[in-house]
Design an enzyme around this catalytic site. Structure first.
Site, PDB file in Angstrom:
ATOM      1  N   PRO A 140      60.745  17.975  58.329  1.00 27.30           N
ATOM      2  CA  PRO A 140      61.172  18.519  59.623  1.00 27.30           C
ATOM      3  C   PRO A 140      62.677  18.787  59.666  1.00 27.30           C
ATOM      4  O   PRO A 140      63.459  18.015  59.138  1.00 27.30           O
ATOM      5  CB  PRO A 140      60.779  17.432  60.626  1.00 27.30           C
ATOM      6  CG  PRO A 140      60.109  16.349  59.862  1.00 27.30           C
ATOM      7  CD  PRO A 140      60.061  16.709  58.423  1.00 27.30           C
ATOM      8  N   GLU A 141      63.028  19.905  60.281  1.00 29.54           N
ATOM      9  CA  GLU A 141      64.441  20.295  60.355  1.00 29.54           C
ATOM     10  C   GLU A 141      64.876  20.322  61.821  1.00 29.54           C
ATOM     11  O   GLU A 141      64.130  19.855  62.693  1.00 29.54           O
ATOM     12  CB  GLU A 141      64.613  21.662  59.665  1.00 29.54           C
ATOM     13  CG  GLU A 141      64.128  21.630  58.208  1.00 29.54           C
ATOM     14  CD  GLU A 141      64.185  22.985  57.494  1.00 29.54           C
ATOM     15  OE1 GLU A 141      65.081  23.789  57.802  1.00 29.54           O
ATOM     16  OE2 GLU A 141      63.318  23.219  56.633  1.00 29.54           O
TER      17      GLU A 141
ATOM     18  N   LYS B 165      68.985  16.099  61.592  1.00 33.14           N
ATOM     19  CA  LYS B 165      67.533  15.910  61.518  1.00 33.14           C
ATOM     20  C   LYS B 165      67.135  14.519  62.006  1.00 33.14           C
ATOM     21  O   LYS B 165      66.028  14.058  61.735  1.00 33.14           O
ATOM     22  CB  LYS B 165      67.061  16.105  60.075  1.00 33.14           C
ATOM     23  CG  LYS B 165      67.375  17.489  59.496  1.00 33.14           C
ATOM     24  CD  LYS B 165      66.984  17.548  58.030  1.00 33.14           C
ATOM     25  CE  LYS B 165      67.512  18.805  57.376  1.00 33.14           C
ATOM     26  NZ  LYS B 165      67.293  18.792  55.917  1.00 33.14           N
TER      27      LYS B 165
ATOM     28  N   ARG C  11      65.096  24.163  44.187  1.00 30.43           N
ATOM     29  CA  ARG C  11      64.489  24.206  45.513  1.00 30.43           C
ATOM     30  C   ARG C  11      63.601  25.443  45.606  1.00 30.43           C
ATOM     31  O   ARG C  11      64.024  26.543  45.267  1.00 30.43           O
ATOM     32  CB  ARG C  11      65.570  24.316  46.604  1.00 30.43           C
ATOM     33  CG  ARG C  11      66.257  23.025  46.896  1.00 30.43           C
ATOM     34  CD  ARG C  11      67.405  23.256  47.856  1.00 30.43           C
ATOM     35  NE  ARG C  11      68.120  22.033  48.125  1.00 30.43           N
ATOM     36  CZ  ARG C  11      67.769  21.145  49.043  1.00 30.43           C
ATOM     37  NH1 ARG C  11      66.708  21.366  49.801  1.00 30.43           N
ATOM     38  NH2 ARG C  11      68.471  20.051  49.226  1.00 30.43           N
TER      39      ARG C  11
END
Ligand SMILES: [Zn+2]
Length: 269
Positions: free
Chosen positions: A2-3, A58, A259
């Site tokens: 989650p951001e 976050k 990434r």
């Protein structure tokens, strides 16, 4: 993971659900998710009122009436559910906070944690965070100043929490797509117009994602239609080989600094 938009959505909904309520019980099923001995942790937060919930980067900060703070980071795979015992999702719960006949369940906390800290300790622990991109004081000028000496790629720079708070793997791709910039580009190679566009896209994408409830795929409570609404708006993330929503070309997936990164080679430059 989650951001910023997901945590912002949790913050809004949790303030509505448990803001002002008192923690009437605590269950700890995974000691590693907390920072004190189980009994000590429980004794310290039981009967404490949750005054309000704040978001930083976050993190969520549950401010307790006695001045202490429960600091939450969900990390990879963590999520929450609020409801009655019979509504509990069929998942392993690491921590549960009881509010009368309702519970706040913390699920998927493998790397995530809920730490009880004083306000001062929280302040000291979160000093490495860059500015909040949606803060009213975060102007184009301050952004240009911030990236002046940056040399990394757009992707790695955007996810760097010491540079800017709250952006991770998903929204960095969404932002680069919106700005029509390839995520592998070096920040110091961008011209003024591209930097200004990047700034606009950061603000636009994050605001739009918050407005639509972020991307978490589980609702916070039964009947929650806010959480996860951004899923259908995603431009590039997790859309490998699907049509670009701007030009129709196929979305590419590649690794940038190990990434997972999604972009369109036809309309991002
Ligand atoms: Zn495209």
């Amino acid at each position: 993971m989650p951001e910023l938009p997901e945590m912002a959505t949790y913050k809004t909904l949790l303030n509505q659900q448990i803001g002002g309520k008192t923690i009437t019980g605590v269950t700890i099923n995974r000691e590693k998710s907390i920072n004190l001995g189980s009994d000590n942790f429980k004794n310290k937060i039981k009967n404490q009122q949750v005054e309000m919930i704040e978001r930083k980067a976050k993190y969520l900060l549950f401010h307790l009436k006695n001045g202490d703070v429960l600091l939450l980071h969900l990390m990879l795979g963590g999520w929450m559910f609020y409801g009655k015992a019979e509504q509990k999702p069929d998942r392993t719960v690491q921590i549960q906070l009881e509010f009368g006949d309702q519970y706040l369940y913390f699920i998927g906390l493998r790397l995530g944690y809920l730490h009880l800290l004083s306000r001062k300790e929280v302040g000291q622990g979160l000093t490495d965070l860059g500015p909040e991109p949606l803060n009213v004081n975060f102007s184009l000028e301050s952004f240009l100043d911030l990236i002046k000496n940056k040399r990394g790629r757009i992707k790695t720079t955007l996810v760097d929490q010491a540079f800017l708070s709250g952006i991770g793997n998903r929204y960095s791709d969404e932002i680069a797509w919106h700005a029509q910039l390839l995520p592998e580009r070096k920040v110091n190679d961008l011209d003024h117009r591209e930097k200004a566009q990047l700034y606009q896209s950061i603000r636009f994408i994050l605001s739009q994602a918050i407005e639509n409830g972020g991307y978490m795929d589980q609702p916070l409570f039964e009947g929650d239609i806010k959480t996860g609404g951004y899923h259908k708006h995603m431009y590039v993330y997790d859309r490998e080989a699907k049509a670009c929503k701007r030009c129709g070309s196929l979305i590419i997936k590649a690794d940038i600094s190990s990434r997972k990164t999604f972009f369109c080679t036809n309309c991002q430059y």
